[in-house]
Design a protein around this motif. Structure first.
Motif, PDB file in Angstrom:
ATOM      1  N   ALA A 133     -34.045 -19.099 -35.559  1.00 19.40           N
ATOM      2  CA  ALA A 133     -33.625 -19.846 -36.758  1.00 19.40           C
ATOM      3  C   ALA A 133     -33.349 -18.894 -37.926  1.00 19.40           C
ATOM      4  O   ALA A 133     -32.523 -19.196 -38.788  1.00 19.40           O
ATOM      5  CB  ALA A 133     -34.699 -20.859 -37.148  1.00 19.40           C
ATOM      6  N   HIS A 134     -34.034 -17.747 -37.965  1.00 16.26           N
ATOM      7  CA  HIS A 134     -33.773 -16.792 -39.056  1.00 16.26           C
ATOM      8  C   HIS A 134     -32.304 -16.347 -39.009  1.00 16.26           C
ATOM      9  O   HIS A 134     -31.660 -16.189 -40.050  1.00 16.26           O
ATOM     10  CB  HIS A 134     -34.671 -15.556 -38.932  1.00 16.26           C
TER      11      HIS A 134
ATOM     12  N   TYR B 231     -29.007  -7.304 -45.825  1.00 15.79           N
ATOM     13  CA  TYR B 231     -30.439  -7.468 -45.527  1.00 15.79           C
ATOM     14  C   TYR B 231     -31.188  -8.299 -46.560  1.00 15.79           C
ATOM     15  O   TYR B 231     -32.095  -9.048 -46.186  1.00 15.79           O
ATOM     16  CB  TYR B 231     -31.121  -6.141 -45.169  1.00 15.79           C
ATOM     17  N   PRO B 232     -30.814  -8.286 -47.865  1.00 15.10           N
ATOM     18  CA  PRO B 232     -31.534  -9.211 -48.762  1.00 15.10           C
ATOM     19  C   PRO B 232     -31.235 -10.680 -48.434  1.00 15.10           C
ATOM     20  O   PRO B 232     -32.043 -11.555 -48.703  1.00 15.10           O
ATOM     21  CB  PRO B 232     -30.997  -8.871 -50.162  1.00 15.10           C
ATOM     22  N   LEU B 233     -30.079 -10.912 -47.818  1.00 16.11           N
ATOM     23  CA  LEU B 233     -29.750 -12.280 -47.406  1.00 16.11           C
ATOM     24  C   LEU B 233     -30.600 -12.682 -46.197  1.00 16.11           C
ATOM     25  O   LEU B 233     -31.102 -13.808 -46.115  1.00 16.11           O
ATOM     26  CB  LEU B 233     -28.257 -12.363 -47.078  1.00 16.11           C
ATOM     27  N   LEU B 234     -30.771 -11.752 -45.272  1.00 17.68           N
ATOM     28  CA  LEU B 234     -31.654 -12.026 -44.130  1.00 17.68           C
ATOM     29  C   LEU B 234     -33.085 -12.254 -44.626  1.00 17.68           C
ATOM     30  O   LEU B 234     -33.792 -13.134 -44.132  1.00 17.68           O
ATOM     31  CB  LEU B 234     -31.593 -10.858 -43.129  1.00 17.68           C
ATOM     32  N   GLN B 235     -33.468 -11.471 -45.633  1.00 20.86           N
ATOM     33  CA  GLN B 235     -34.796 -11.662 -46.228  1.00 20.86           C
ATOM     34  C   GLN B 235     -34.917 -13.075 -46.813  1.00 20.86           C
ATOM     35  O   GLN B 235     -35.950 -13.734 -46.670  1.00 20.86           O
ATOM     36  CB  GLN B 235     -34.972 -10.675 -47.385  1.00 20.86           C
ATOM     37  N   ALA B 236     -33.852 -13.509 -47.490  1.00 16.82           N
ATOM     38  CA  ALA B 236     -33.865 -14.856 -48.067  1.00 16.82           C
ATOM     39  C   ALA B 236     -34.010 -15.893 -46.948  1.00 16.82           C
ATOM     40  O   ALA B 236     -34.772 -16.863 -47.068  1.00 16.82           O
ATOM     41  CB  ALA B 236     -32.587 -15.101 -48.865  1.00 16.82           C
TER      42      ALA B 236
ATOM     43  N   ILE C  66     -37.539 -16.234 -45.735  1.00 22.86           N
ATOM     44  CA  ILE C  66     -38.408 -16.987 -46.651  1.00 22.86           C
ATOM     45  C   ILE C  66     -38.051 -18.475 -46.622  1.00 22.86           C
ATOM     46  O   ILE C  66     -38.908 -19.337 -46.471  1.00 22.86           O
ATOM     47  CB  ILE C  66     -38.247 -16.435 -48.093  1.00 22.86           C
ATOM     48  N   LEU C  67     -36.749 -18.742 -46.733  1.00 25.19           N
ATOM     49  CA  LEU C  67     -36.321 -20.142 -46.879  1.00 25.19           C
ATOM     50  C   LEU C  67     -36.492 -20.923 -45.575  1.00 25.19           C
ATOM     51  O   LEU C  67     -36.640 -22.147 -45.607  1.00 25.19           O
ATOM     52  CB  LEU C  67     -34.868 -20.194 -47.363  1.00 25.19           C
ATOM     53  N   ALA C  68     -36.499 -20.228 -44.441  1.00 20.26           N
ATOM     54  CA  ALA C  68     -36.680 -20.917 -43.156  1.00 20.26           C
ATOM     55  C   ALA C  68     -37.983 -21.711 -43.144  1.00 20.26           C
ATOM     56  O   ALA C  68     -38.119 -22.676 -42.390  1.00 20.26           O
ATOM     57  CB  ALA C  68     -36.669 -19.915 -42.005  1.00 20.26           C
ATOM     58  N   TYR C  69     -38.941 -21.310 -43.963  1.00 17.39           N
ATOM     59  CA  TYR C  69     -40.242 -22.010 -43.998  1.00 17.39           C
ATOM     60  C   TYR C  69     -40.382 -22.842 -45.271  1.00 17.39           C
ATOM     61  O   TYR C  69     -41.465 -23.328 -45.558  1.00 17.39           O
ATOM     62  CB  TYR C  69     -41.377 -20.970 -43.841  1.00 17.39           C
TER      63      TYR C  69
ATOM     64  N   ALA D 161     -41.897 -24.808 -37.257  1.00 13.91           N
ATOM     65  CA  ALA D 161     -41.740 -24.996 -38.709  1.00 13.91           C
ATOM     66  C   ALA D 161     -40.296 -24.730 -39.123  1.00 13.91           C
ATOM     67  O   ALA D 161     -39.697 -25.491 -39.892  1.00 13.91           O
ATOM     68  CB  ALA D 161     -42.690 -24.062 -39.457  1.00 13.91           C
ATOM     69  N   ALA D 162     -39.698 -23.647 -38.603  1.00 13.24           N
ATOM     70  CA  ALA D 162     -38.344 -23.278 -39.005  1.00 13.24           C
ATOM     71  C   ALA D 162     -37.326 -24.300 -38.490  1.00 13.24           C
ATOM     72  O   ALA D 162     -36.328 -24.593 -39.157  1.00 13.24           O
ATOM     73  CB  ALA D 162     -38.005 -21.875 -38.492  1.00 13.24           C
ATOM     74  N   GLU D 163     -37.596 -24.855 -37.332  1.00 11.07           N
ATOM     75  CA  GLU D 163     -36.666 -25.847 -36.774  1.00 11.07           C
ATOM     76  C   GLU D 163     -36.611 -27.088 -37.667  1.00 11.07           C
ATOM     77  O   GLU D 163     -35.542 -27.690 -37.849  1.00 11.07           O
ATOM     78  CB  GLU D 163     -37.084 -26.192 -35.332  1.00 11.07           C
ATOM     79  N   GLY D 164     -37.749 -27.447 -38.227  1.00 11.23           N
ATOM     80  CA  GLY D 164     -37.779 -28.586 -39.158  1.00 11.23           C
ATOM     81  C   GLY D 164     -36.857 -28.329 -40.339  1.00 11.23           C
ATOM     82  O   GLY D 164     -36.093 -29.216 -40.760  1.00 11.23           O
ATOM     83  N   THR D 165     -36.884 -27.129 -40.860  1.00 12.98           N
ATOM     84  CA  THR D 165     -35.995 -26.765 -41.972  1.00 12.98           C
ATOM     85  C   THR D 165     -34.536 -26.797 -41.514  1.00 12.98           C
ATOM     86  O   THR D 165     -33.661 -27.311 -42.214  1.00 12.98           O
ATOM     87  CB  THR D 165     -36.327 -25.346 -42.495  1.00 12.98           C
ATOM     88  N   MET D 166     -34.276 -26.250 -40.333  1.00 12.39           N
ATOM     89  CA  MET D 166     -32.883 -26.147 -39.865  1.00 12.39           C
ATOM     90  C   MET D 166     -32.245 -27.523 -39.666  1.00 12.39           C
ATOM     91  O   MET D 166     -31.041 -27.675 -39.864  1.00 12.39           O
ATOM     92  CB  MET D 166     -32.802 -25.320 -38.571  1.00 12.39           C
TER      93      MET D 166
END
Ligand code: SF4
Length: 320
Positions: free
Chosen positions: A79-80, A122-127, A130-133, A304-309
């Motif tokens: 999901a990341h 990479y800062p976008l991947l970092q975002a 974080i946002l995946a959760y 948890a990430a799937e719920g966000t997705m």
């Protein structure tokens, strides 16, 4: 945390102590971000897998508790990558170009080709990490604040375009004590000045023996200035107030020698690192248990990430 090598005392006081405490107050997700290691080391990824294991062992040894926190490896939660891709559709390239570390690191790591999209992004991947959760807060150091600000900006933009999905994560800034390496520079594996969490007593002894002191204090009878000495800076982080006062006064009055000062530090660090080393050995001796911890962590993170997705895909009009 990027898996780029074994962890040292700087990681312990700069992050791990704080993370261990956060487990009591927050639902924590701790990720070993192996995709991020590729942003600078893609040309030779041979060490990454070994480092992932080392970092996991160091975390567990330092008190990250898989029963109270989710501990996982980034590349095991796809999901990341999906969220990174979807967010890339809405993030203007200049937002990434103006992140201060982008130019700085290109300057510093001249031996590597960092003109890749992965490095810019990479800062976008970092975002996405974080946002995946739908994280409320992220423990960061000062240097990471601009990255978190970018993450908040991306969350706002997404919410504005597609509806409220993401909370804006807050920075959990903690004042980490300044801990220099054995040569007085910032402690870092690449400077060769680090005391590692996995170091045994002999390694700790030889590193402390070789530690830089006040260069003016060339003889036992010459008073020194503890404020410029990495041995004293390390005492200030790990020793009790009585020992700190003893070193401070003894140095300034030549009442103690550097050998005495280092011997006390060696005892203190030995006491700090011995239980960590013991736990590390126990986890390292049971690879099946380590696998199970990481498998369970990845499973909980995926859930948890799937719920966000699901919310993200629905907001962006994807799926059938
Ligand atoms: S006595 Fe301690 S603080 Fe002073 S210079 Fe020597 S090692 Fe450093």
């Amino acid at each position: 945390m990027r898996p780029t090598g074994p962890l040292h005392l700087g990681h312990l006081v700069g992050a791990l102590h704080n993370w261990a405490a956060l487990q009591d107050t927050h639902d924590c997700f701790f990720a070993i971000v192996d995709w991020h290691a590729l942003t600078t080391d893609y040309a030779d990824p041979s060490a990454i897998r070994g480092y992932v294991r080392e970092v996991a062992l160091d975390w567990l040894a330092a008190g990250i508790d898989p029963d109270r926190a989710v501990l996982f490896v980034q590349s095991e939660v796809k999901a990341h990558a999906e969220l990174h891709l979807l967010l890339s559709m809405i993030v203007p390239v200049p937002w990434l170009e103006r992140v201060p570390t982008y130019k700085e690191q290109q300057e510093q790591l001249r031996d590597r080709d960092l003109n890749t999209y992965g490095f810019l992004g990479y800062p976008l991947l970092q975002a996405a990490d974080i946002l995946a959760y739908r994280a409320q807060a992220v423990p960061v150091g000062d240097d990471q604040v601009p990255h978190l600000e970018l993450c908040r900006e991306i969350a706002r933009r997404f919410n504005h375009l597609f509806g409220e999905v993401f909370p804006e994560p807050q920075a959990l800034l903690t004042a980490a004590p300044r801990l220099p390496g054995t040569d007085g520079r910032k402690m870092s594996k690449s400077y060769g000045n680090a005391i590692f969490l996995g170091d045994d007593a002999a390694a700790i002894r030889s590193k402390i023996d070789a530690m830089l002191t006040d260069p003016q204090r060339t003889h036992r009878h010459i008073p020194g200035n503890p404020e410029i000495c990495p041995v004293f800076a390390t005492h200030k982080v790990f020793s009790d107030s009585e020992t700190i006062a003893w070193a401070d006064d003894g140095c300034r009055t030549a009442g103690i020698g550097c050998r005495d000062c280092k011997a006390r530090l060696r005892d203190r660090l030995g006491a700090v690192l011995a239980p960590i080393a013991e736990r590390r050995r126990a986890f390292a001796a049971d690879p099946v248990r380590l696998e199970m911890i990481l498998d369970r962590g990845a499973e909980r993170a995926r859930e948890a990430a799937e719920g966000t997705m699901r919310l993200v895909r629905a907001g962006m009009g994807l799926g059938r």
